[in-house]
Design a protein around this motif. Sequence first.
Motif, PDB file in Angstrom:
ATOM      1  N   PHE A   1       0.862  -1.187   0.000  1.00 44.22           N
ATOM      2  CA  PHE A   1       0.000   0.000   0.000  1.00 44.22           C
ATOM      3  C   PHE A   1       0.894   1.230   0.000  1.00 44.22           C
ATOM      4  CE2 PHE A   1      -2.489   3.365   1.867  1.00 44.22           C
ATOM      5  CZ  PHE A   1      -3.748   3.186   1.312  1.00 44.22           C
ATOM      6  N   MET A   2       0.524   2.251  -0.791  1.00 45.10           N
ATOM      7  CA  MET A   2       1.305   3.487  -0.835  1.00 45.10           C
ATOM      8  C   MET A   2       0.389   4.696  -0.859  1.00 45.10           C
ATOM      9  SD  MET A   2       4.376   4.576  -3.436  1.00 45.10           S
ATOM     10  CE  MET A   2       5.346   6.067  -3.104  1.00 45.10           C
ATOM     11  N   ASP A   3       0.705   5.667  -0.012  1.00 43.26           N
ATOM     12  CA  ASP A   3       0.010   6.942   0.072  1.00 43.26           C
ATOM     13  C   ASP A   3       0.758   7.940  -0.815  1.00 43.26           C
ATOM     14  OD1 ASP A   3      -0.857   9.518   0.816  1.00 43.26           O
ATOM     15  OD2 ASP A   3      -1.206   8.937   2.888  1.00 43.26           O
ATOM     16  N   GLY A   4       0.106   8.412  -1.870  1.00 37.23           N
ATOM     17  CA  GLY A   4       0.760   9.308  -2.806  1.00 37.23           C
ATOM     18  C   GLY A   4       1.011  10.704  -2.271  1.00 37.23           C
ATOM     19  N   ASP A   5       0.342  11.072  -1.185  1.00 43.59           N
ATOM     20  CA  ASP A   5       0.580  12.382  -0.570  1.00 43.59           C
ATOM     21  C   ASP A   5       1.903  12.410   0.187  1.00 43.59           C
ATOM     22  OD1 ASP A   5      -1.832  13.287  -1.520  1.00 43.59           O
ATOM     23  OD2 ASP A   5      -2.848  13.281   0.423  1.00 43.59           O
ATOM     24  N   THR A   6       2.161  11.340   0.929  1.00 41.38           N
ATOM     25  CA  THR A   6       3.294  11.329   1.861  1.00 41.38           C
ATOM     26  C   THR A   6       4.418  10.391   1.441  1.00 41.38           C
ATOM     27  OG1 THR A   6       2.315   9.532   3.156  1.00 41.38           O
ATOM     28  CG2 THR A   6       1.726  11.799   3.780  1.00 41.38           C
ATOM     29  N   PHE A   7       4.177   9.566   0.422  1.00 45.43           N
ATOM     30  CA  PHE A   7       5.095   8.501  -0.005  1.00 45.43           C
ATOM     31  C   PHE A   7       5.233   7.395   1.038  1.00 45.43           C
ATOM     32  CE2 PHE A   7       7.332  12.037  -2.490  1.00 45.43           C
ATOM     33  CZ  PHE A   7       6.589  11.797  -3.636  1.00 45.43           C
ATOM     34  N   GLN A   8       4.361   7.369   2.036  1.00 44.68           N
ATOM     35  CA  GLN A   8       4.428   6.283   3.019  1.00 44.68           C
ATOM     36  C   GLN A   8       4.048   4.959   2.354  1.00 44.68           C
ATOM     37  OE1 GLN A   8       1.855   8.581   5.780  1.00 44.68           O
ATOM     38  NE2 GLN A   8       3.209   7.779   7.393  1.00 44.68           N
ATOM     39  N   ILE A   9       4.832   3.924   2.646  1.00 44.70           N
ATOM     40  CA  ILE A   9       4.651   2.605   2.050  1.00 44.70           C
ATOM     41  C   ILE A   9       4.607   1.557   3.149  1.00 44.70           C
ATOM     42  CG2 ILE A   9       5.761   0.808   0.658  1.00 44.70           C
ATOM     43  CD1 ILE A   9       6.989   3.078  -1.018  1.00 44.70           C
ATOM     44  N   GLY A  10       3.673   0.632   3.037  1.00 42.67           N
ATOM     45  CA  GLY A  10       3.632  -0.546   3.884  1.00 42.67           C
ATOM     46  C   GLY A  10       3.518  -1.776   3.010  1.00 42.67           C
ATOM     47  N   ALA A  11       4.145  -2.881   3.440  1.00 39.24           N
ATOM     48  CA  ALA A  11       4.099  -4.082   2.619  1.00 39.24           C
ATOM     49  C   ALA A  11       4.294  -5.324   3.475  1.00 39.24           C
ATOM     50  CB  ALA A  11       5.162  -4.035   1.525  1.00 39.24           C
ATOM     51  N   VAL A  12       3.720  -6.426   2.998  1.00 40.06           N
ATOM     52  CA  VAL A  12       3.948  -7.738   3.586  1.00 40.06           C
ATOM     53  C   VAL A  12       4.277  -8.720   2.472  1.00 40.06           C
ATOM     54  CG1 VAL A  12       2.470  -7.380   5.600  1.00 40.06           C
ATOM     55  CG2 VAL A  12       1.470  -8.287   3.493  1.00 40.06           C
ATOM     56  N   ALA A  13       5.078  -9.727   2.818  1.00 42.19           N
ATOM     57  CA  ALA A  13       5.411 -10.783   1.869  1.00 42.19           C
ATOM     58  C   ALA A  13       5.428 -12.112   2.606  1.00 42.19           C
ATOM     59  CB  ALA A  13       6.770 -10.523   1.228  1.00 42.19           C
ATOM     60  N   GLY A  14       4.846 -13.128   1.994  1.00 46.45           N
ATOM     61  CA  GLY A  14       4.829 -14.444   2.602  1.00 46.45           C
ATOM     62  C   GLY A  14       3.999 -14.514   3.867  1.00 46.45           C
ATOM     63  N   ILE A  15       3.009 -13.645   4.001  1.00 46.86           N
ATOM     64  CA  ILE A  15       2.127 -13.680   5.169  1.00 46.86           C
ATOM     65  C   ILE A  15       1.141 -14.841   4.999  1.00 46.86           C
ATOM     66  CG2 ILE A  15       0.358 -12.115   4.262  1.00 46.86           C
ATOM     67  CD1 ILE A  15       0.256 -10.797   7.042  1.00 46.86           C
ATOM     68  N   THR A  16       0.778 -15.499   6.111  1.00 49.70           N
ATOM     69  CA  THR A  16      -0.106 -16.664   6.029  1.00 49.70           C
ATOM     70  C   THR A  16      -1.257 -16.531   7.014  1.00 49.70           C
ATOM     71  OG1 THR A  16       1.282 -17.859   7.623  1.00 49.70           O
ATOM     72  CG2 THR A  16       1.726 -18.235   5.276  1.00 49.70           C
ATOM     73  N   ASP A  17      -2.398 -17.107   6.615  1.00 43.85           N
ATOM     74  CA  ASP A  17      -3.576 -17.229   7.486  1.00 43.85           C
ATOM     75  C   ASP A  17      -4.083 -15.887   8.010  1.00 43.85           C
ATOM     76  OD1 ASP A  17      -3.631 -19.998   7.192  1.00 43.85           O
ATOM     77  OD2 ASP A  17      -2.223 -20.304   8.841  1.00 43.85           O
ATOM     78  N   ILE A  18      -3.977 -14.855   7.186  1.00 41.90           N
ATOM     79  CA  ILE A  18      -4.522 -13.538   7.503  1.00 41.90           C
ATOM     80  C   ILE A  18      -5.476 -13.159   6.375  1.00 41.90           C
ATOM     81  CG2 ILE A  18      -4.011 -11.099   7.862  1.00 41.90           C
ATOM     82  CD1 ILE A  18      -3.151 -12.906  10.194  1.00 41.90           C
ATOM     83  N   ALA A  19      -6.707 -12.747   6.734  1.00 37.18           N
ATOM     84  CA  ALA A  19      -7.773 -12.598   5.743  1.00 37.18           C
ATOM     85  C   ALA A  19      -7.498 -11.504   4.717  1.00 37.18           C
ATOM     86  CB  ALA A  19      -9.098 -12.333   6.452  1.00 37.18           C
TER      87      ALA A  19
END
Length: 306
Positions: free
Chosen positions: A66-84
């Motif tokens: 996910f990225m916010d174009g106003d602030t350039f804040q980025i969050g990411a997950v990889a290889g996450i399991t059993d989360i809806a």
Amino acid sequence: MWGTIATWRMAHDGVIAAKDILAGNGDCKDAVETAIRKVEDYPYYKSVGFGGLPNERGIVELDAAFMDGDTFQIGAVAGITDIANPIAVARKLSLDTFNSFRVGQGATEYAVLEGFERKNMLTPRAKKIWEKRLAEIADKKLNPYDGHDTVCAVALDQKQSMAVGTSSSGLFMKKSGRVGDSPLSGSGFYADSAIGGAAATGLGEDLMKGCLSYEIVRLMGDGHTPQAACDRAVYGFDQQLRNRLGKAGAFSLIAMNNQGAWGVATNVEFTFSVATERQAPSIFMATPGPNQTTVIEPITQEWLDA
């Protein structure tokens, strides 16, 4: 002015939900998350979220960003399991100054501690598809890898803010721990509210060889229309890969600028959904055209029925 664009026909219901948020003067970040959650929650889309196709060990490992174009804040997950809903986890991580990209067990533990819904993401249908592929590999020596469609969404709200998100179960039958381009900034996605946003779907191993999402945003910043930016970035890089590597995997990119204009380019047959202040939610088919251009046509009812 508002608008949203997302990859694949599977995103259409999400685009309709995002349109309702944006038309009601809602936030682009909510629109992106809502659009992607619709796909993550639907069990019959084989490449995203619940019902996504597992790795070689039968485990559904999910990637999202996910990225916010106003602030350039980025969050990411990889290889996450059993989360809806990995996209929701990625969005929350984007608010963290540190540790905003989490992988594997660390990503899953973070989501559990933060109260995100736990869910067995391997459906009986996906398990049957996995078992069938195992048998085909053993009996017919088939290539195990197939299916790598990512849901991506770009949104522009009436405050002229932009956001982008991605979510994928990655390459079917991938090796444990494999990560594609989807959670990687610049490759799988990029957004700058002063310019626009872009995102990618396709074979991550080849998309990671370039930074096409960032390149498309850069080209839009230089004055190219979203369509011209997509054509120039996608077909130029496709040719580079073929010249240097001898081949290029499938990839498709979407873009929207901060005026609600959009563009798409692809080296395969590719569907996408778009809605803007001027355009009702619609599904289109894109294919490579002559002279490094893209042919874009509305899908037919016959195609939908099929």
